[in-house]
Design a protein around this motif. Sequence first.
Motif, mmCIF file in Angstrom:
data_model
loop_
_atom_site.group_PDB
_atom_site.id
_atom_site.type_symbol
_atom_site.label_atom_id
_atom_site.label_comp_id
_atom_site.label_asym_id
_atom_site.label_seq_id
_atom_site.Cartn_x
_atom_site.Cartn_y
_atom_site.Cartn_z
ATOM 1 N N MET A 106 43.204 -45.523 -17.316
ATOM 2 C CA MET A 106 41.912 -44.490 -17.222
ATOM 3 C C MET A 106 40.828 -45.136 -17.700
ATOM 4 S SD MET A 106 41.688 -40.846 -19.654
ATOM 5 C CE MET A 106 43.194 -40.531 -19.238
ATOM 6 N N GLU A 107 39.741 -44.790 -16.962
ATOM 7 C CA GLU A 107 38.548 -45.394 -17.632
ATOM 8 C C GLU A 107 37.572 -44.685 -18.334
ATOM 9 O OE1 GLU A 107 34.717 -46.081 -14.374
ATOM 10 O OE2 GLU A 107 36.604 -46.920 -13.605
ATOM 11 N N ARG A 108 36.710 -45.538 -19.174
ATOM 12 C CA ARG A 108 36.122 -44.767 -20.230
ATOM 13 C C ARG A 108 35.193 -43.891 -19.881
ATOM 14 N NH1 ARG A 108 35.504 -48.629 -24.204
ATOM 15 N NH2 ARG A 108 37.364 -47.966 -24.759
ATOM 16 N N THR A 109 34.666 -43.930 -18.550
ATOM 17 C CA THR A 109 33.536 -42.939 -17.972
ATOM 18 C C THR A 109 34.132 -41.880 -17.760
ATOM 19 O OG1 THR A 109 32.434 -44.886 -16.716
ATOM 20 C CG2 THR A 109 32.203 -42.656 -15.795
ATOM 21 N N ASP A 110 35.595 -41.869 -17.344
ATOM 22 C CA ASP A 110 36.209 -40.406 -17.526
ATOM 23 C C ASP A 110 36.272 -39.720 -18.559
ATOM 24 O OD1 ASP A 110 36.391 -40.539 -14.596
ATOM 25 O OD2 ASP A 110 38.797 -41.766 -14.788
ATOM 26 N N ASP A 111 36.391 -40.408 -19.742
ATOM 27 C CA ASP A 111 36.497 -39.929 -21.137
ATOM 28 C C ASP A 111 35.162 -39.359 -21.543
ATOM 29 O OD1 ASP A 111 39.323 -40.712 -21.561
ATOM 30 O OD2 ASP A 111 38.922 -42.820 -22.373
ATOM 31 N N PHE A 112 34.216 -40.005 -21.281
ATOM 32 C CA PHE A 112 32.941 -39.614 -21.602
ATOM 33 C C PHE A 112 32.620 -38.480 -20.793
ATOM 34 C CE2 PHE A 112 31.223 -44.379 -22.242
ATOM 35 C CZ PHE A 112 31.957 -44.376 -23.496
ATOM 36 N N MET A 113 32.991 -38.233 -19.742
ATOM 37 C CA MET A 113 32.739 -37.167 -18.718
ATOM 38 C C MET A 113 33.597 -35.872 -19.293
ATOM 39 S SD MET A 113 30.087 -37.113 -17.286
ATOM 40 C CE MET A 113 30.102 -35.456 -16.110
ATOM 41 N N ARG A 114 34.723 -36.386 -19.824
ATOM 42 C CA ARG A 114 35.631 -35.188 -20.323
ATOM 43 C C ARG A 114 35.046 -34.492 -21.770
ATOM 44 N NH1 ARG A 114 39.842 -37.404 -18.113
ATOM 45 N NH2 ARG A 114 40.050 -39.011 -19.715
ATOM 46 N N LEU A 115 34.387 -35.422 -22.306
ATOM 47 C CA LEU A 115 33.987 -35.154 -23.776
ATOM 48 C C LEU A 115 32.663 -34.464 -23.646
ATOM 49 C CD1 LEU A 115 33.417 -35.060 -26.697
ATOM 50 C CD2 LEU A 115 32.072 -37.412 -26.297
ATOM 51 N N TYR A 116 31.912 -34.716 -22.356
ATOM 52 C CA TYR A 116 30.718 -34.070 -22.063
ATOM 53 C C TYR A 116 31.250 -32.357 -21.735
ATOM 54 C CZ TYR A 116 26.252 -32.533 -19.871
ATOM 55 O OH TYR A 116 25.381 -31.921 -19.275
ATOM 56 N N GLN A 117 32.156 -32.327 -20.713
ATOM 57 C CA GLN A 117 32.743 -31.249 -20.371
ATOM 58 C C GLN A 117 33.232 -30.217 -21.429
ATOM 59 O OE1 GLN A 117 32.132 -29.834 -17.514
ATOM 60 N NE2 GLN A 117 30.995 -31.737 -16.804
ATOM 61 N N LYS A 118 33.964 -30.904 -22.519
ATOM 62 C CA LYS A 118 34.387 -30.209 -23.479
ATOM 63 C C LYS A 118 33.140 -29.451 -24.291
ATOM 64 C CE LYS A 118 38.247 -31.990 -25.617
ATOM 65 N NZ LYS A 118 38.979 -33.273 -26.337
ATOM 66 N N TRP A 119 32.160 -30.502 -24.443
ATOM 67 C CA TRP A 119 30.907 -29.697 -25.117
ATOM 68 C C TRP A 119 30.210 -28.814 -24.285
ATOM 69 C CZ3 TRP A 119 27.833 -29.360 -28.775
ATOM 70 C CH2 TRP A 119 26.347 -29.019 -28.600
ATOM 71 N N LYS A 120 30.314 -28.688 -23.245
ATOM 72 C CA LYS A 120 29.614 -27.588 -22.548
ATOM 73 C C LYS A 120 30.324 -26.429 -22.597
ATOM 74 C CE LYS A 120 26.027 -28.462 -20.234
ATOM 75 N NZ LYS A 120 24.709 -28.141 -20.558
ATOM 76 N N GLN A 121 31.920 -26.298 -22.631
ATOM 77 C CA GLN A 121 32.588 -25.381 -22.645
ATOM 78 C C GLN A 121 32.719 -24.716 -24.100
ATOM 79 O OE1 GLN A 121 36.300 -26.934 -21.260
ATOM 80 N NE2 GLN A 121 35.601 -27.034 -19.040
ATOM 81 N N LEU A 122 32.016 -25.313 -25.259
ATOM 82 C CA LEU A 122 32.317 -24.805 -26.407
ATOM 83 C C LEU A 122 31.341 -23.603 -26.541
ATOM 84 C CD1 LEU A 122 31.527 -27.784 -29.224
ATOM 85 C CD2 LEU A 122 33.472 -26.426 -28.787
ATOM 86 N N ALA A 123 31.647 -22.657 -27.415
ATOM 87 C CA ALA A 123 30.952 -21.349 -27.627
ATOM 88 C C ALA A 123 29.746 -21.553 -28.331
ATOM 89 C CB ALA A 123 32.015 -20.280 -28.286
ATOM 90 N N PRO A 124 28.706 -20.711 -28.098
ATOM 91 C CA PRO A 124 27.444 -21.132 -28.874
ATOM 92 C C PRO A 124 27.487 -21.232 -30.457
ATOM 93 C CG PRO A 124 27.534 -19.139 -27.352
ATOM 94 C CD PRO A 124 28.854 -19.521 -27.447
ATOM 95 N N GLY A 125 28.422 -20.591 -31.046
ATOM 96 C CA GLY A 125 28.386 -20.820 -32.499
ATOM 97 C C GLY A 125 28.736 -22.165 -33.146
ATOM 98 N N PRO A 126 30.018 -22.733 -32.355
ATOM 99 C CA PRO A 126 30.174 -24.219 -32.686
ATOM 100 C C PRO A 126 29.108 -25.193 -32.193
ATOM 101 C CG PRO A 126 32.161 -23.034 -31.768
ATOM 102 C CD PRO A 126 30.990 -22.061 -31.667
ATOM 103 N N ARG A 127 28.524 -24.744 -31.084
ATOM 104 C CA ARG A 127 27.780 -25.775 -30.561
ATOM 105 C C ARG A 127 26.366 -25.639 -31.674
ATOM 106 N NH1 ARG A 127 26.883 -25.313 -24.083
ATOM 107 N NH2 ARG A 127 25.343 -26.771 -24.670
ATOM 108 N N ALA A 128 26.204 -24.540 -32.248
ATOM 109 C CA ALA A 128 25.020 -24.554 -33.000
ATOM 110 C C ALA A 128 25.335 -25.201 -34.264
ATOM 111 C CB ALA A 128 24.393 -23.115 -33.138
#
Length: 154
Positions: free
Chosen positions: A1-23
Motif C-alpha cells: 500500500m502506498e502512503r499517498t493512498d493512506d493520505f487520501m483515505r485520511l482526507y476522505q474520513k475527514w470530509k465524512q466527519l459530522a460538523p460537530g466533530p469537525r468543529a
Amino acid sequence: MERTDDFMRLYQKWKQLAPGPRAELRRVNSPAELLEIPAFYRLFSGMGSKEWEKEAVQRLIFCLPCIKGHTDQLISLGAVLAKKRGGGQAAVSEKRLFQVIRSNAPNDMVQFRRILKMVEPIVNWPKAAETLWYWNDRSKRDLLEQYFLNNPTD
C-alpha cells in the motif's frame, strides 16, 4: 500500500466527519490537545504504529481543518503560500514563513497552522500531507524554497 493512498483515505474520513466533530478538531490550539478529542481517534485509527508515525499523523490531523480543499494539480504547499492575492501580494509574507522555519516543535506547527487557517488553501492533499508527515528541518527548508521559487521578487 502506498502512503499517498493512506493520505487520501485520511482526507476522505475527514470530509465524512459530522460538523460537530469537525468543529472540535478546528478548535484545538496545539497538536497535543488532539489527544483529548474523540474525533481525533476516529481519524487516527491504525495509521501509525511507531511513535514518529503517530506524531506525523497528529500533525496531519492538526492541519486538516485548515485545508479548504483538494486539487489534483501537483502544486506544492510552498507554491500555494506564495500564490498572489489581491494587490499583488503573496498569500503569506516572508516574515511569517521564516517564523515557522525558525521555530521548534510544537510551536512551529502551531504557527504553521495559523498560516493555513488564514490562507485556507486548496492543496494537492497527498503532496501537502507528505510535507507534514516528514516535518523536520529539511522539509521546512523545502517549503521555504518552493515558496521563493513561486514568489519571485521584483
